[in-house]
Design an enzyme around this catalytic site. Sequence first.
Site, mmCIF file in Angstrom:
data_model
loop_
_atom_site.group_PDB
_atom_site.id
_atom_site.type_symbol
_atom_site.label_atom_id
_atom_site.label_comp_id
_atom_site.label_asym_id
_atom_site.label_seq_id
_atom_site.Cartn_x
_atom_site.Cartn_y
_atom_site.Cartn_z
ATOM 1 N N GLU A 142 33.848 -5.823 -6.545
ATOM 2 C CA GLU A 142 32.832 -6.856 -6.309
ATOM 3 C C GLU A 142 32.140 -6.473 -5.015
ATOM 4 O OE1 GLU A 142 31.007 -9.261 -4.461
ATOM 5 O OE2 GLU A 142 32.768 -10.553 -4.239
ATOM 6 N N CYS A 194 29.608 -12.927 0.013
ATOM 7 C CA CYS A 194 28.930 -12.108 -0.992
ATOM 8 C C CYS A 194 27.924 -12.921 -1.791
ATOM 9 C CB CYS A 194 29.945 -11.470 -1.934
ATOM 10 S SG CYS A 194 31.094 -12.658 -2.657
#
Length: 477
Positions: free
Chosen positions: A242, A279
């Site tokens: 990720e 993120c």
Amino acid sequence: MTNHIIAGTSQAPSNRPTTDIELALAQAEAAFESFSQSTIAARAALLNSIADHLIASKAALLDITPVETNLPPARIESELMRTTNQLRYFADHIQSSDCFAWTTDEALPDRQPLPRPRLQMVQRPVGPVVVFGASNFPLAFSVAGGDTASALAAGCPVVVKGHEAHPETGRIAATAITDALRQHNMHPGIFSMIQGGGVQTGQALVDHPNTAAVGFTGSAAAGISLFKRCNARDTPIPFYGELGSVNPVIVMPGAIAESTLTWASEWAKSLTMGVGQFCTNPGLVFLPQGPEGDQFLSDAVKQITDLPLHPMLTPSIAQHYVARTEQLKSSGANVVLPNSADGGAMLVEVDVDTFLANPTLQHEVFGPAAVVVRYSDAEQVKTALKALEGQLTCTLLLEESDQQGAQTLLPTLERKAGRLLVNGFPTGVEVCDAMIHGGPWPASTNFGHSSVGSSSIRRWLRGVCYQNFPETLLPKV
């Protein structure tokens, strides 16, 4: 046999002997046979016990983790609850759901021209998993975080590469896991942690023949390097990385006409939450041209200016942030809110043509910086969205009058992101069955999976078909 390995500290030499890694993965392989055959009830009990031991470590974590990360105690306490809740959530999920479920095609002995045998397929654990701890979530995405919890739920032993930014926090979490293993008299090789050693340690963990899969949360540069390394092995293995994104927010005309101040304030709070070190940070905004868009930007600048300045997680992250903001300043964009020399939020404003012409404006800045793209119509937004790389999230701020325009953007948005939002902001990722925390490359390296929620367990499973097996030989799930 040791219960876990904590080798060195964040200052450990980069030429670390390979014996620690060899031992950790040898133990993991030795533990796999029994752990992969363990009952769901046993794995659920382990996950709940890890949560209990983490809660018992709360005072120690509140003492050390704020010192290591610059995060306030309230954030650590919140993240501890998220970490323990997701451990318990996985424990409940594997007991109450069919994530390992049998798919059965009964035998058809009289079928013509050929009979069909009885076929049964079930999801089985893949083997030892290497997990890389994240810098920005010292608990929820690190040693005892979602990757580790989901792999243990699947029946896979785990070797964690602890993040050098918070080694003592990692040690406390690792001890909670090994205490839980000891409590249930389970194989000590089910969990190990390696500290220190830098890039070489990570590479050696990925290269080891016992490693069956890798979970990673971190920078695109590091993630892509490890992804390539996993695929270059003699036996390639899956790499579930990720890697972050800019998470575009599209402010539709009706929304800005109705709620300019509200949306500007809410976006500013999301952008600066945790000093922008998420993120899912909404670092790209498409804003209509005209006075209402001007007011939105003015309101956002005021909201951000009034917020206190907090230090970033590490000096290295702060240095990278300042370097990236310098790139934004030299990109041809109009600097609406300049950051200070020691950090702070930054906003730049461009038109669509400038945005499309400059890739620097299209890539993530890890921190509280945002690019505001002023547009004249939905077609301009659609053109800009098509130029973007894959994203974790895309957000629409809209009123009822905007729904037709939003409908024209949806086919593009669905191809660009794993999670689409209406009238909300992406910071804060719910741990649940419906969540997708992933997206097309390079937001994540495998768009078919999520690193959050119950579907994250599927990363560490593979289907095995059993043909004509007697019930006594079938795996117990």
